[in-house]
Write a protein that holds these residues in place. Sequence first.
Motif, PDB file in Angstrom:
ATOM      1  N   GLU A 174      63.598 -39.237 -29.099  1.00 29.94           N
ATOM      2  CA  GLU A 174      63.665 -40.155 -27.958  1.00 29.94           C
ATOM      3  C   GLU A 174      62.320 -40.298 -27.264  1.00 29.94           C
ATOM      4  OE1 GLU A 174      66.795 -38.473 -25.631  1.00 29.94           O
ATOM      5  OE2 GLU A 174      68.342 -38.959 -27.124  1.00 29.94           O
ATOM      6  N   GLN A 175      61.605 -39.191 -27.089  1.00 29.00           N
ATOM      7  CA  GLN A 175      60.292 -39.275 -26.449  1.00 29.00           C
ATOM      8  C   GLN A 175      59.311 -40.090 -27.296  1.00 29.00           C
ATOM      9  OE1 GLN A 175      58.769 -35.413 -25.464  1.00 29.00           O
ATOM     10  NE2 GLN A 175      60.131 -35.140 -23.707  1.00 29.00           N
ATOM     11  N   GLU A 186      60.204 -38.215 -20.339  1.00 24.60           N
ATOM     12  CA  GLU A 186      60.525 -37.089 -19.466  1.00 24.60           C
ATOM     13  C   GLU A 186      61.134 -35.931 -20.261  1.00 24.60           C
ATOM     14  OE1 GLU A 186      59.794 -36.724 -16.315  1.00 24.60           O
ATOM     15  OE2 GLU A 186      58.882 -38.720 -16.214  1.00 24.60           O
ATOM     16  N   PRO A 187      60.638 -34.703 -20.043  1.00 27.08           N
ATOM     17  CA  PRO A 187      61.231 -33.554 -20.734  1.00 27.08           C
ATOM     18  C   PRO A 187      62.582 -33.174 -20.145  1.00 27.08           C
ATOM     19  CG  PRO A 187      59.457 -32.833 -19.276  1.00 27.08           C
ATOM     20  CD  PRO A 187      59.458 -34.328 -19.247  1.00 27.08           C
ATOM     21  N   LYS A 188      63.508 -32.800 -21.020  1.00 24.65           N
ATOM     22  CA  LYS A 188      64.829 -32.313 -20.600  1.00 24.65           C
ATOM     23  C   LYS A 188      65.088 -30.942 -21.219  1.00 24.65           C
ATOM     24  CE  LYS A 188      66.617 -37.056 -20.381  1.00 24.65           C
ATOM     25  NZ  LYS A 188      67.529 -38.031 -21.021  1.00 24.65           N
ATOM     26  N   LYS A 189      65.052 -30.885 -22.537  1.00 26.78           N
ATOM     27  CA  LYS A 189      65.271 -29.618 -23.238  1.00 26.78           C
ATOM     28  C   LYS A 189      64.042 -28.712 -23.123  1.00 26.78           C
ATOM     29  CE  LYS A 189      67.121 -26.636 -26.102  1.00 26.78           C
ATOM     30  NZ  LYS A 189      68.273 -25.807 -25.733  1.00 26.78           N
ATOM     31  N   PHE A 190      62.869 -29.296 -23.271  1.00 23.64           N
ATOM     32  CA  PHE A 190      61.630 -28.528 -23.246  1.00 23.64           C
ATOM     33  C   PHE A 190      60.979 -28.593 -21.870  1.00 23.64           C
ATOM     34  CE2 PHE A 190      62.037 -29.959 -27.742  1.00 23.64           C
ATOM     35  CZ  PHE A 190      62.301 -28.710 -28.285  1.00 23.64           C
ATOM     36  N   THR A 191      60.045 -27.687 -21.618  1.00 21.70           N
ATOM     37  CA  THR A 191      59.404 -27.597 -20.299  1.00 21.70           C
ATOM     38  C   THR A 191      58.353 -28.673 -20.084  1.00 21.70           C
ATOM     39  OG1 THR A 191      57.850 -25.988 -21.222  1.00 21.70           O
ATOM     40  CG2 THR A 191      59.797 -25.116 -20.102  1.00 21.70           C
ATOM     41  N   LYS A 192      57.816 -29.209 -21.172  1.00 18.59           N
ATOM     42  CA  LYS A 192      56.831 -30.287 -21.093  1.00 18.59           C
ATOM     43  C   LYS A 192      57.108 -31.282 -22.211  1.00 18.59           C
ATOM     44  CE  LYS A 192      53.192 -27.799 -18.693  1.00 18.59           C
ATOM     45  NZ  LYS A 192      51.751 -27.799 -18.372  1.00 18.59           N
ATOM     46  N   GLN A 193      56.416 -32.399 -22.167  1.00 16.80           N
ATOM     47  CA  GLN A 193      56.554 -33.403 -23.228  1.00 16.80           C
ATOM     48  C   GLN A 193      56.268 -32.769 -24.584  1.00 16.80           C
ATOM     49  OE1 GLN A 193      54.359 -37.162 -22.699  1.00 16.80           O
ATOM     50  NE2 GLN A 193      53.691 -36.956 -24.836  1.00 16.80           N
ATOM     51  N   ILE A 194      57.162 -32.980 -25.547  1.00 15.38           N
ATOM     52  CA  ILE A 194      56.956 -32.431 -26.890  1.00 15.38           C
ATOM     53  C   ILE A 194      56.389 -33.481 -27.848  1.00 15.38           C
ATOM     54  CG2 ILE A 194      59.362 -32.844 -27.572  1.00 15.38           C
ATOM     55  CD1 ILE A 194      56.974 -30.019 -28.798  1.00 15.38           C
ATOM     56  N   ALA A 195      56.695 -34.739 -27.637  1.00 16.12           N
ATOM     57  CA  ALA A 195      56.168 -35.780 -28.528  1.00 16.12           C
ATOM     58  C   ALA A 195      54.652 -35.859 -28.393  1.00 16.12           C
ATOM     59  CB  ALA A 195      56.802 -37.123 -28.196  1.00 16.12           C
ATOM     60  N   PHE A 196      53.938 -35.831 -29.520  1.00 17.06           N
ATOM     61  CA  PHE A 196      52.479 -35.923 -29.551  1.00 17.06           C
ATOM     62  C   PHE A 196      51.826 -34.821 -28.708  1.00 17.06           C
ATOM     63  CE2 PHE A 196      54.389 -40.145 -29.892  1.00 17.06           C
ATOM     64  CZ  PHE A 196      53.978 -40.505 -31.163  1.00 17.06           C
TER      65      PHE A 196
END
Length: 342
Positions: A174-175, A186-196
């Motif tokens: 989704e990110q 926006e991060p939900k599962k992770f603490t920060k953006q995981i994409a790229f």
Amino acid sequence: MGYRVVVAGATGNVGREMLNILAEREFPIDEIAAVASARSTGDEIEFGETGRMLKVKNIEHFDWAGWDIALFAIGSDATAIYAPKAAAAGCTVIDNSSLYRMDPDVPLIVPEVNPEAIDGYTKRNIIANPNCSTAQMVVALKPLHDAAKIKRVVVSTYQSVSGAGKAGMDELFEQSRNIFVGDQAEPKKFTKQIAFNVIPHIDKFLDDGFTKEEWKMVVETKKILDPKVKVVATCVRVPVFVGHSEAINIEFEEEISAAEAQRILREAPGIMLVDKREDGGYVTPVECVGEFATYVSRVREDPTVDNGLVLWCVSDNLRKGAALNAVQIAELLGRRHLKKAA
């Protein structure tokens, strides 16, 4: 004659993979049950690619009596409730959660590394499956430890989002999509953006600054491989859907060359050595998806320490890091103890 097998958490990523691998490896089964939480009760799930559909049963009401082996992929909280019930009913539990890994009465098993430890399973009738990042690392370390005795390991992991379950995979997808169309990621599962991006944080922080994931790699390696081996880990989440990678620095007590290590790894069980010193002469996570092996590449000597090696290790974390190892434990249990199947 085969076994009566239960897969608990059959509708999750690891549970589905357990069903796939049981079918692929033709594990001797007379009867199989798929169980999960109440919200999945009545759903149908395919048993591998056999075309056979299993109706999911409610774990809350499941009768464990008469079943031989249960593969658990339901998380620590649910395992604490249901594993003792299954074990008390005579069903040997092979648990994928972290709940029992450091219990001295529960063997923590990687079949290529410490098969003899399974003999202690009768104390609790429970066997623990190690953390995904630990499992692939100790498969690579074991034959080298036998050859030259490991003193110290420094490992940095590059762990895929599937290690955080379906929610982690959905968040990366989704990110990535949102970023391409100019929306917020926006991060939900992770603490920060995981994409790229990469996140140097897996599981909760401990008082000493390490995370629980890093702690697991230390204590589990000691329990499985050798309590004298010193281990320090930095565990990082990366924007890869499936497949964990590790850069491993190893210091040995005895001299060992890169060429000798390559020869040893080439013959070691569970390992596929792909190590050509040329463009593309190594394995990446994309290439290991769906495979049983732990892949090792880029074996070289570390000039900064005496008797040091560096290597790259890649494996499908849903397979060797979880479901495959659990099924291999079941196979080992059958060979050494249950001996029910022909």
